[in-house]
Design an enzyme around this catalytic site. Structure first.
Site, PDB file in Angstrom:
ATOM      1  N   PHE A 193       0.859  -1.189   0.000  1.00 39.02           N
ATOM      2  CA  PHE A 193       0.000   0.000   0.000  1.00 39.02           C
ATOM      3  C   PHE A 193       0.885   1.225   0.000  1.00 39.02           C
ATOM      4  O   PHE A 193       1.730   1.391   0.893  1.00 39.02           O
ATOM      5  CB  PHE A 193      -0.928   0.051   1.211  1.00 39.02           C
ATOM      6  CG  PHE A 193      -1.850   1.247   1.165  1.00 39.02           C
ATOM      7  CD1 PHE A 193      -3.037   1.199   0.450  1.00 39.02           C
ATOM      8  CD2 PHE A 193      -1.504   2.432   1.786  1.00 39.02           C
ATOM      9  CE1 PHE A 193      -3.862   2.309   0.355  1.00 39.02           C
ATOM     10  CE2 PHE A 193      -2.327   3.553   1.714  1.00 39.02           C
ATOM     11  CZ  PHE A 193      -3.508   3.485   0.995  1.00 39.02           C
ATOM     12  N   ASP A 239      10.070   1.649   0.418  1.00 37.12           N
ATOM     13  CA  ASP A 239       8.995   2.569   0.783  1.00 37.12           C
ATOM     14  C   ASP A 239       8.964   2.669   2.309  1.00 37.12           C
ATOM     15  O   ASP A 239       8.399   1.829   2.998  1.00 37.12           O
ATOM     16  CB  ASP A 239       7.665   2.044   0.241  1.00 37.12           C
ATOM     17  CG  ASP A 239       6.476   2.876   0.703  1.00 37.12           C
ATOM     18  OD1 ASP A 239       6.679   3.920   1.347  1.00 37.12           O
ATOM     19  OD2 ASP A 239       5.325   2.464   0.420  1.00 37.12           O
ATOM     20  N   LYS A 274       5.007  11.294   5.762  1.00 35.99           N
ATOM     21  CA  LYS A 274       4.317  11.258   7.048  1.00 35.99           C
ATOM     22  C   LYS A 274       5.084  12.013   8.130  1.00 35.99           C
ATOM     23  O   LYS A 274       5.046  13.231   8.184  1.00 35.99           O
ATOM     24  CB  LYS A 274       4.016   9.804   7.443  1.00 35.99           C
ATOM     25  CG  LYS A 274       3.037   9.125   6.482  1.00 35.99           C
ATOM     26  CD  LYS A 274       2.516   7.822   7.026  1.00 35.99           C
ATOM     27  CE  LYS A 274       1.627   7.099   6.025  1.00 35.99           C
ATOM     28  NZ  LYS A 274       0.372   7.813   5.716  1.00 35.99           N
TER      29      LYS A 274
END
Length: 435
Positions: A172, A258, A287
């Site tokens: 994801f 990632d 983030k």
């Protein structure tokens, strides 16, 4: 996401009937009128692309948030790890306020006096040659795919338009068309085709399958999360990342890590790849890089890869803005110099140890590294993960299910031992109440 009518008053009445009690949690507290009004306004005027836990938040500080009625909660989601440094960290907020009065945005049409400082700071910290600044995690990952394809054609010599990027199944990295195109999750890709070509998938944590795929000379890159977050905090076997490094070297394939969710201290290290002492060819960050106050993301890589992109071939109006750059440097300095990596490891050990004491007839799997933790709820006719989260909310702790039966526990990594013990008491007493 229990949206069954556009009539809000009818929706509220239906959700409070016995037939719908399980959907909302049979024993969960009903929202107050003030909070219900907030839910209704979002439902009426906003897109229905999220199914939030029913709580309306108005303030945050450290590991705590408060709802609009003044009730205090422990935040055990931390905005999907975007708030690793805690809500409204004073140093990060001070940096934001100071830079807001000086210069916030120039675009990349001109130089600004902060971007170079930020790029130097980050490349030296992560030991890469170059940084490309973006804003969101999905932008960073999209950028890494563009870089990999460009490198594949100009350095590896892949025939034109034949480059393939390989992704781990159950990945994801966002909701753009490219991210949907690389997803194995039907909720991510159904009815969003046609999809981006040149993407293939391979099982996560399976080196034999990876080697078989990498034999294709047209593969330019393999993107993988060191720990799969949205999939439920799936931690690969020891040695998997070292195996990925070796196989990518063997087949001249770029390894893209990632680290948007697993990086910036979440696992107790600067990056999750450090647990196996390996370095990818590219790393994507986001983030917590923005300290929970501003969207900042980045791609870090070598000169060989980054300099394949020439002026005019990639960009972002906001990427590299002086406000975001200043915030990111402070956000990383907080992680580096306030003992947060060690704290994440120590508090994570406490959390996982307590979670593993839970009854197996309710929680049958516990996974964790640092403060990146997940539990699998054994769904029965009596309860499911959503209902567990509703009761946790009522007890003063906020968490959210993923994939229906998994709950992530990822509090801000500033949490201290007393707070952690209070939270584990809440989690354990709430979950055992379903016996």
């Amino acid at each position: 996401h229990y949206y069954i009518t556009n009539n809000l008053s009818m929706l509220r009445k239906l959700l409070l009937t016995p037939t719908c009690s399980r959907a909302m949690g049979a024993f969960a507290a009903a929202p107050t009128p003030g909070q219900q009004a907030i839910f209704d306004k979002e439902f009426k005027y906003g897109a229905h692309n999220y199914g939030p836990l029913p709580v309306a938040l108005a303030r945050g500080q450290g590991v705590n948030v408060w709802d609009t009625d003044g009730k205090k909660y422990f935040d055990f989601l931390a905005a999907y790890s975007a708030v690793n440094q805690g809500h409204c960290h004073p140093r990060i907020v001070a940096t934001l306020k100071e830079q807001c009065d000086i210069l916030t945005l120039t675009s990349r049409a001109f130089y600004n006096n902060v971007l170079g400082e930020y790029e130097e700071y980050m490349t030296k910290l992560f030991e890469f040659d170059k940084l490309l600044p973006m804003n969101t995690g999905v932008e960073a990952c999209e950028t890494s795919v563009k870089l990999a394809r460009k490198w594949g054609y100009e350095v590896k010599g892949i025939p034109e338009n034949q480059a393939i990027v390989l992704f781990a199944e159950d990945n994801f990295w966002g909701r753009t068309i490219a991210a949907c195109s690389s997803s194995s999750d039907p909720s991510c890709y159904t009815n969003f085709g046609p999809f981006t070509p040149g993407f293939e998938m391979v099982p996560f944590n399976n080196l034999a399958a990876l080697e078989e795929k990498l034999a294709n000379p047209n593969i330019c890159a393999f993107m993988v999360e060191p720990i799969q977050g949205e999939a439920g905090v799936i931690i690969p076997d020891d040695g998997y990342l070292k195996g990925v490094r070796a196989l990518c070297d063997k087949h001249n394939v770029l390894w893209i890590a990632d680290e948007v969710q697993s990086g910036c201290g979440r696992t107790g290290k600067r990056s999750a790849c450090e647990w196996e002492d390996v370095k990818p060819d590219m790393v994507t960050l986001g983030k917590a890089l923005g300290g929970g106050v501003f969207p900042v993301s980045a791609v870090l890589t070598s000169d060989e890869v980054m300099l394949c992109i020439k002026p005019g071939e990639h960009g972002s109006t906001f990427g590299g803005n002086p406000l975001g750059c200043k915030i990111a440097m402070t956000a990383m300095d907080v992680l580096e110099n306030e003992g947060l990596y060690e704290n994440a490891q120590n508090m994570g050990n406490i959390l996982v140890d307590e979670l593993r004491k839970l009854p197996k007839d309710i929680v049958d799997v516990v996974r964790g590294r640092g403060l990146f933790c997940g539990v699998e709820i054994k769904e029965t006719e009596s309860f499911n993960a959503w209902e567990v989260c509703l009761k946790l909310r009522d007890a003063g702790l906020l968490a959210k299910p993923t994939h229906g039966h998994i709950i992530r526990f990822t509090p801000p990594i500033v949490i201290n031992e007393d707070e952690m013990k209070e939270c584990t008491d809440i989690i354990c007493s709430t979950i055992t109440s379903f016996q």
